[in-house]
Scaffold this motif. Structure first.
Motif, PDB file in Angstrom:
ATOM      1  N   SER A  35      44.839  22.298  49.379  1.00 22.50           N
ATOM      2  CA  SER A  35      44.465  23.612  48.844  1.00 22.50           C
ATOM      3  C   SER A  35      43.542  24.363  49.807  1.00 22.50           C
ATOM      4  O   SER A  35      43.394  25.578  49.718  1.00 22.50           O
ATOM      5  CB  SER A  35      43.788  23.469  47.486  1.00 22.50           C
ATOM      6  OG  SER A  35      42.584  22.726  47.602  1.00 22.50           O
ATOM      7  N   LYS A  36      42.926  23.612  50.745  1.00 27.02           N
ATOM      8  CA  LYS A  36      42.009  24.235  51.709  1.00 27.02           C
ATOM      9  C   LYS A  36      42.569  24.221  53.125  1.00 27.02           C
ATOM     10  O   LYS A  36      42.422  25.185  53.875  1.00 27.02           O
ATOM     11  CB  LYS A  36      40.656  23.506  51.671  1.00 27.02           C
ATOM     12  CG  LYS A  36      39.953  23.570  50.321  1.00 27.02           C
ATOM     13  CD  LYS A  36      38.670  22.752  50.341  1.00 27.02           C
ATOM     14  CE  LYS A  36      37.978  22.798  48.981  1.00 27.02           C
ATOM     15  NZ  LYS A  36      36.758  21.949  48.950  1.00 27.02           N
ATOM     16  N   ASN A  37      43.162  23.107  53.512  1.00 29.28           N
ATOM     17  CA  ASN A  37      43.748  22.966  54.848  1.00 29.28           C
ATOM     18  C   ASN A  37      45.168  22.436  54.686  1.00 29.28           C
ATOM     19  O   ASN A  37      45.358  21.257  54.353  1.00 29.28           O
ATOM     20  CB  ASN A  37      42.923  21.991  55.697  1.00 29.28           C
ATOM     21  CG  ASN A  37      41.494  22.449  55.858  1.00 29.28           C
ATOM     22  OD1 ASN A  37      41.215  23.459  56.478  1.00 29.28           O
ATOM     23  ND2 ASN A  37      40.568  21.690  55.279  1.00 29.28           N
ATOM     24  N   LYS A  38      46.155  23.287  54.925  1.00 28.56           N
ATOM     25  CA  LYS A  38      47.525  22.936  54.609  1.00 28.56           C
ATOM     26  C   LYS A  38      48.018  21.740  55.422  1.00 28.56           C
ATOM     27  O   LYS A  38      47.798  21.652  56.634  1.00 28.56           O
ATOM     28  CB  LYS A  38      48.457  24.127  54.827  1.00 28.56           C
ATOM     29  CG  LYS A  38      48.256  25.257  53.840  1.00 28.56           C
ATOM     30  CD  LYS A  38      49.454  26.187  53.788  1.00 28.56           C
ATOM     31  CE  LYS A  38      50.635  25.504  53.126  1.00 28.56           C
ATOM     32  NZ  LYS A  38      51.784  26.439  52.974  1.00 28.56           N
ATOM     33  N   ILE A  39      48.711  20.856  54.728  1.00 33.35           N
ATOM     34  CA  ILE A  39      49.295  19.680  55.365  1.00 33.35           C
ATOM     35  C   ILE A  39      50.270  20.083  56.461  1.00 33.35           C
ATOM     36  O   ILE A  39      50.293  19.482  57.539  1.00 33.35           O
ATOM     37  CB  ILE A  39      49.991  18.805  54.299  1.00 33.35           C
ATOM     38  CG1 ILE A  39      48.938  18.059  53.483  1.00 33.35           C
ATOM     39  CG2 ILE A  39      50.990  17.846  54.928  1.00 33.35           C
ATOM     40  CD1 ILE A  39      49.474  17.344  52.272  1.00 33.35           C
ATOM     41  N   THR A  40      51.064  21.110  56.214  1.00 35.23           N
ATOM     42  CA  THR A  40      52.044  21.540  57.216  1.00 35.23           C
ATOM     43  C   THR A  40      51.375  22.075  58.478  1.00 35.23           C
ATOM     44  O   THR A  40      51.899  21.912  59.582  1.00 35.23           O
ATOM     45  CB  THR A  40      52.989  22.611  56.635  1.00 35.23           C
ATOM     46  OG1 THR A  40      52.216  23.625  55.982  1.00 35.23           O
ATOM     47  CG2 THR A  40      53.957  22.004  55.642  1.00 35.23           C
ATOM     48  N   THR A  41      50.212  22.691  58.329  1.00 39.19           N
ATOM     49  CA  THR A  41      49.472  23.176  59.511  1.00 39.19           C
ATOM     50  C   THR A  41      49.012  21.997  60.357  1.00 39.19           C
ATOM     51  O   THR A  41      49.122  22.022  61.592  1.00 39.19           O
ATOM     52  CB  THR A  41      48.259  24.020  59.077  1.00 39.19           C
ATOM     53  OG1 THR A  41      48.713  25.138  58.313  1.00 39.19           O
ATOM     54  CG2 THR A  41      47.484  24.510  60.286  1.00 39.19           C
TER      55      THR A  41
END
Length: 284
Positions: A35-41
């Motif tokens: 929710s804060k740091n996207k897994i895909t990023t």
């Protein structure tokens, strides 16, 4: 060569797999708060770094959650990964790296891996039971059976009784098993230490084990009565107990099975934590 990624609730594993199906590079990262740091990023950033040294052409991703494999999109997810529904791996990773991409559920991928180069090579009509935090299920009959809603084999979410608030995985997963061990033995011991006690005929430990085997077998018998698989492969950390645990599960299932002519064979998974990585790239 291909890049394999295994997305779990606590960690994300990366592996470069060569044309001989050998892992030539490994890396892992802690799973971020999506929710804060996207897994895909995170996957995109790590993949770019890996590509500097390994010129992979395709990416296979195994992930927790229910996956629409045509759209490469998460369509259902548990509380372990926040705001995961709607994540589209092709748009967020594949197109940005100009790579072909394949995405599937982690248990489906683990079974693909065992079929591809593990204990299930050459077998058909195989149901995989992954015992861990929950209980995952997957079925292979000529290929992985996904179901019309991509949720085939969600064994852990099945309900036990009409008025029960607990699902199958809440009583029969290895996490539930671990809690039962601690509560009844009133001590913290490892799974290996517990099984050592059982093998040494510690009566209290064997009683706990038999109670858990009853719960586990209950769900397995119901699954077998519906699918009638030729093989059931047991995955997860408990599979390291090998023939010892497989024999116990098989005997308990046969005792409960109302159809006494059933000949389903039980197997232990052999690829351990690498099963989903190999399964992720097995379609290429």
């Amino acid at each position: 060569m291909n890049l394999a990624v295994d997305v779990g609730g606590s960690s994300i594993k990366f592996a470069v797999i060569d044309e001989n199906n050998k892992i030539i590079y490994r890396h892992s990262k802690e799973t971020p708060d999506n929710s804060k740091n996207k897994i895909t990023t995170l996957i995109l950033e790590v993949a770019k770094e890996i590509r500097k040294d390994y010129d992979f052409k395709k990416i296979g991703i195994a992930t927790a959650g229910v996956v629409d494999i045509e759209k490469t999109e998460i369509i259902s997810a548990s509380y372990t990964i926040k705001d995961y529904i709607g994540t589209n791996f092709k748009k967020e990773i594949g197109e940005k790296l100009n790579c072909d991409i394949f995405v599937d559920n982690d248990v489906n991928s683990a079974l693909r891996g065992e079929i591809f180069c593990g204990s299930c090579m050459g077998l058909n009509e195989v149901f995989c039971v992954a015992l861990g935090t929950g209980i995952g299920g997957a079925y292979y009959k000529d290929d992985i059976v996904t179901g019309s809603n991509y949720a085939f084999g969600e064994l852990g979410r099945t309900l036990l009784y009409k008025n029960s608030e607990k699902t199958y995985e809440q009583v029969a997963s290895t996490i539930a098993f671990g809690k039962k061990i601690e509560e009844e033995l009133q001590e913290k011991i490892s799974v290996k230490e517990f099984f050592d006690k059982c093998k040494n005929n510690d009566e209290k430990s064997k009683k706990i084990l038999n109670s858990w085997l009853d719960d586990l077998a209950f769900g397995l018998v119901n699954m077998m009565l519906i699918l009638d698989p030729k093989y059931v492969v047991i995955g997860g950390a408990i599979s390291k107990q090998g023939d010892y645990i497989i024999d116990l599960i098989s005997k308990r299932v046969k005792k409960l099975m109302p159809i006494k002519t059933n000949k389903t064979k039980f197997l232990a998974a052999s690829l351990d934590n690498d099963a989903a990585l190999f399964g992720a790239i097995s379609k290429f």
